[in-house]
Design an enzyme around this catalytic site. Structure first.
Site, PDB file in Angstrom:
ATOM      1  N   HIS A 124       0.826  -1.205   0.000  1.00 56.89           N
ATOM      2  CA  HIS A 124       0.000   0.000   0.000  1.00 56.89           C
ATOM      3  C   HIS A 124       0.866   1.263   0.000  1.00 56.89           C
ATOM      4  CE1 HIS A 124      -3.726   2.253   1.146  1.00 56.89           C
ATOM      5  NE2 HIS A 124      -2.819   3.070   1.657  1.00 56.89           N
ATOM      6  N   GLU A 125       1.779   1.327   0.952  1.00 49.84           N
ATOM      7  CA  GLU A 125       2.645   2.507   1.037  1.00 49.84           C
ATOM      8  C   GLU A 125       3.560   2.583  -0.185  1.00 49.84           C
ATOM      9  OE1 GLU A 125       1.939   4.779   3.131  1.00 49.84           O
ATOM     10  OE2 GLU A 125       0.560   3.529   4.294  1.00 49.84           O
ATOM     11  N   GLU A 154      -4.827   7.609  -3.167  1.00 51.23           N
ATOM     12  CA  GLU A 154      -5.284   6.357  -2.587  1.00 51.23           C
ATOM     13  C   GLU A 154      -5.578   5.328  -3.685  1.00 51.23           C
ATOM     14  OE1 GLU A 154      -5.026   6.042   0.543  1.00 51.23           O
ATOM     15  OE2 GLU A 154      -6.129   4.217   1.019  1.00 51.23           O
TER      16      GLU A 154
END
Lengths: 495, 495
Positions: free
Chosen positions: A260-261, A290
């Protein structure tokens, strides 16, 4: 004579150095800083924030913008000017002293929230939260709005998005999500994986670095560190740092915050140099940001193809997983079930966590809800959306730090990110064909190049609507998310 | 009305925030910063240096000092004023733009040096080194001197020390060292320890953290990181960070840089709050600073008692050392023999490495030696001092980063540190009695408390001469070093 646009460039460059310092102070605080440095660090951070704001909001900036607008400019310079103007005008809307008060109070509120969460005590946090909420209400008034105060804050994170539009999206999305979730109940629920083993952190670090490398993250332009709350920090144009956290008994858990990061970091690193004007706010919006992290985390990281491809890498480091096959692993990371904590929720019920928060924060900013109403309303809504009851406030209303640090208006961007991601994913499939095959053979650069070309390339020049339309040829359409989710989870649940 | 001394305190506090930022930028550069951030980091570091210098060298500082001097002050305020005045006057000697250029170029030169060392290529580094050397020559002229330019730079690190005095010390020390070294040749040379094993870095980290804890290092006020060149960084009054490096096949090697840097950190953390005016330059001098690191590294860390005490800790983490006894380990870390690398040289021949560097840097600053002469002269002097020939430049003239970052005048303080350490050690033994027994039972706080009381307590209020005389009652006397070294190494060599 030097053109004003050149002077403006030098001026903004200097501002970006202050941004770098501020970003480093913050990254360090959340990774390596020893605890006794906290008090001093707050003062140092305040000092640099004040320096930065004073420079950006100076008369000089305004004058340079004004005279640069009179000059004949190349396209790159026009884009630069557009980006600078927006940031300048945005920061100018809020009086500097309110921004400084906000910075100071949110540091205190963050500490109060951390402590209250440990103590499972909402009441000890409430006075601080009230201060922050009042400051945010004040900020909304300063920023201005047409329909409701909340719109002014939402706009900070998702340009031109309105609460009414989020409402519309929720109205359409909610029944379809509920329908899919109840359909899955008829399927075969995957079992949660428990090895009973311990996985040394240094080996997990190795594994997570490997994943970031596979994604195309450049370790010469970033690094991976440990922090209690995973985050991505842009320190400088070629310096974007990822953090993650580990669970000693579950190396699979960590993979998703890391991917995700990593997705966020790839976006920041993918913005072309000429659009890297500021260190912060490089993106079209927080929702588009996002979409990048969600695309990598969910569309790639939770796909069957990824787990097939990744299985040899995983078992080389942790041979115990040879006892399971990749398909079982894939199913185990795609269990759909109502849960307490937003950050570890599945792709479907995650959106209910957002809907709940959106309703609450909108009510708080618009003045319909007071901070003292929060715990009761939280639990009510958890019951109605997810049919579960938090056993305590730490795992309930106190679980997120967002409100403590004044991030009102941020939550909806998480849901929008899911929707954008699915729409981008659909278009990517049309453009480059068999994505599954790319993932299966680890050719992630094909996916990354598409994102660079269609999304990253614009930096913050356009807002989320324009970027989504440019990339996919149409407006936001929740069908893509429902289609992606339906296909995937029916497969997971053998339906 | 606020007294000027109070205004000055607030003014200097703000300056110290800039020092914190500069220190963090630098620590980060040497630990976690990704390489592509280098160019930007040079600019950011220069910007903060400029901000800091502009504040410190402002008319306001001068005016506040002047009017504070007219006020009736308590002792603490007088000491504060003394410390501020010295720093102000010292920094005032060098034009601000030269200091900023130095900050910028040294960031670049450091990266150039690192690369050249990897490539074993002095020529690719030489142009950068020439820039730095010229800047340092210019700085020497600005600072002024009585006898030779080099004195002006030496004084930065060792207040009131002159090259001629270093010459005198070397003249006395060199023959006595040579005599002792050749005496040892008649003794029983310990064997070098080679286990043939591999020792995972994360376990070595654990071991080294344990050592720092034993020494009394507070991990709530600092941390331990990895860097290619071990160093200690003061970031803030309660934030002092140590770095070390590891060799996968030799966990014993790492212990000494760790203890060494730990000694530096204990000094910085031991300066009482009221003497912590600036973040940098907390100490009497770099030589006194080095006496602290050397005391812990050599007098404590290389003592038989330490190895007896430490053996259970070591073997708990690395059981393979149970095959050796602590006495063998102790002997193996006290082998005296000429070697290529300063930082891993033994306590005796180490001083020859300094003498060589002193001659070269003195010649460079005084204009007798050019950067292009360095590789040849280095090898010549290695032959004459140590009778060995570097097989390449990486292990020769390129081994230290000091000149790359403009630390001309620094090297002699290492030798002085050895001499101060022995003299302090001698006095400590008189004052607290059986130090060996303290070490043997791990009561390191007794040693630390003596250092705090006799050395750290002064901060930078006094120079090295005064601190040494206050602590030991006499001027620098090399007999103490020769006596300590003689006793110790005759024991190691069974003489």
């Amino acid at each position: 004579m030097t053109k004003s646009i050149e002077k403006l460039r030098a001026h903004i460059k200097k501002y970006s150095y202050y941004e770098t310092m501020a970003a480093l102070l913050s990254w360090d605080q959340h990774t390596y800083m020893p605890v006794k440095s906290t008090e001093n660090r707050a003062e140092v951070a305040a000092e640099i924030t004040e320096l930065a704001l004073t420079l950006l909001l100076s008369e000089e900036t305004g004058d340079l913008i004004e005279s640069a607008e009179q000059e004949t400019l190349e396209e790159q310079d026009r884009d630069f000017l557009t980006i600078v103007k927006r940031e300048y005008r945005d920061k100018k809307k809020v009086p500097q002293d309110l921004q400084v008060r906000m910075a100071k109070e949110s540091t205190r509120a963050y500490e109060a929230w951390k402590q209250a969460k440990i103590n499972n005590n909402f009441n000890e946090f409430e006075p601080m939260l009230k201060i922050i909420t009042d400051l945010q209400r004040e900020e909304a008034q300063c920023r201005g709005y047409e329909t409701e105060p909340y719109d002014a804050l939402l706009d900070k994170f998702e340009r031109d998005m309105k609460a009414a539009e989020v409402d519309d999206i929720i109205e359409k999305l909610k029944p379809r999500l509920l329908e899919l979730v109840s359909e899955l109940e008829k399927g075969k629920k995957p079992r949660r994986l428990e090895t009973g083993e311990t996985f040394p952190i240094h080996k997990q670090q190795e594994l997570n670095k490997e994943i970031l490398k596979l994604m195309g993250f450049d370790f010469d332009a970033g690094n991976l560190s440990l922090s209690p709350h995973p985050f991505t920090a842009s320190i400088a144009p070629q310096d974007v740092r990822v953090t993650t956290r580990y669970r000693e008994n579950d190396p699979i858990y960590t993979i998703f915050p890391t991917i995700h990061e990593g997705g966020h970091a790839l976006y920041e690193l993918g913005v072309p140099p000429e659009k890297q004007v500021f260190i912060e706010n490089l993106a079209a919006s927080f929702g588009i940001h996002e979409s990048q992290s969600r695309f990598w985390e969910n569309m790639v990281g939770r796909s069957l193809e990824f787990w097939k491809f990744f299985f040899p890498t995983l078992t080389a480091i942790f041979p115990v997983f040879k006892n399971v096959n990749y398909e079982t692993l894939w199913r185990s990371v795609n269990i759909v079930e109502p849960s307490l904590i937003r950050t570890s929720a599945d792709e479907l019920t995650y959106n209910f966590h957002i809907m709940l928060r959106f309703e609450l924060e909108r009510g708080m900013i618009n003045g319909d809800i007071e901070t003292s109403d929060l715990p009761g309303l939280w639990n009510e809504k958890m019951k109605s959306y997810l049919d579960i009851q938090p056993p305590n406030h730490s795992d309930g209303v106190l679980q997120d730090m967002h409100w403590a640090v004044g991030l009102y208006g941020y939550f909806p961007t998480y849901m929008l990110g899911n929707l954008y991601a699915a729409q981008l994913y659909n278009k990517m499939k049309q453009d480059i064909g068999d994505i599954d095959a790319s993932i299966l053979s680890g050719r992630f650069e094909e996916l990354l190049q598409w994102m660079r070309r269609e999304v990253h390339v614009h930096g913050s020049l356009y807002g989320p609507r324009e970027v989504l339309e440019k990339a996919t040829g149409e407006k936001l359409n929740i069908d893509y998310f429902m289609q992606y989710a339906g296909e995937k989870f029916r497969r997971v649940y053998d339906l």
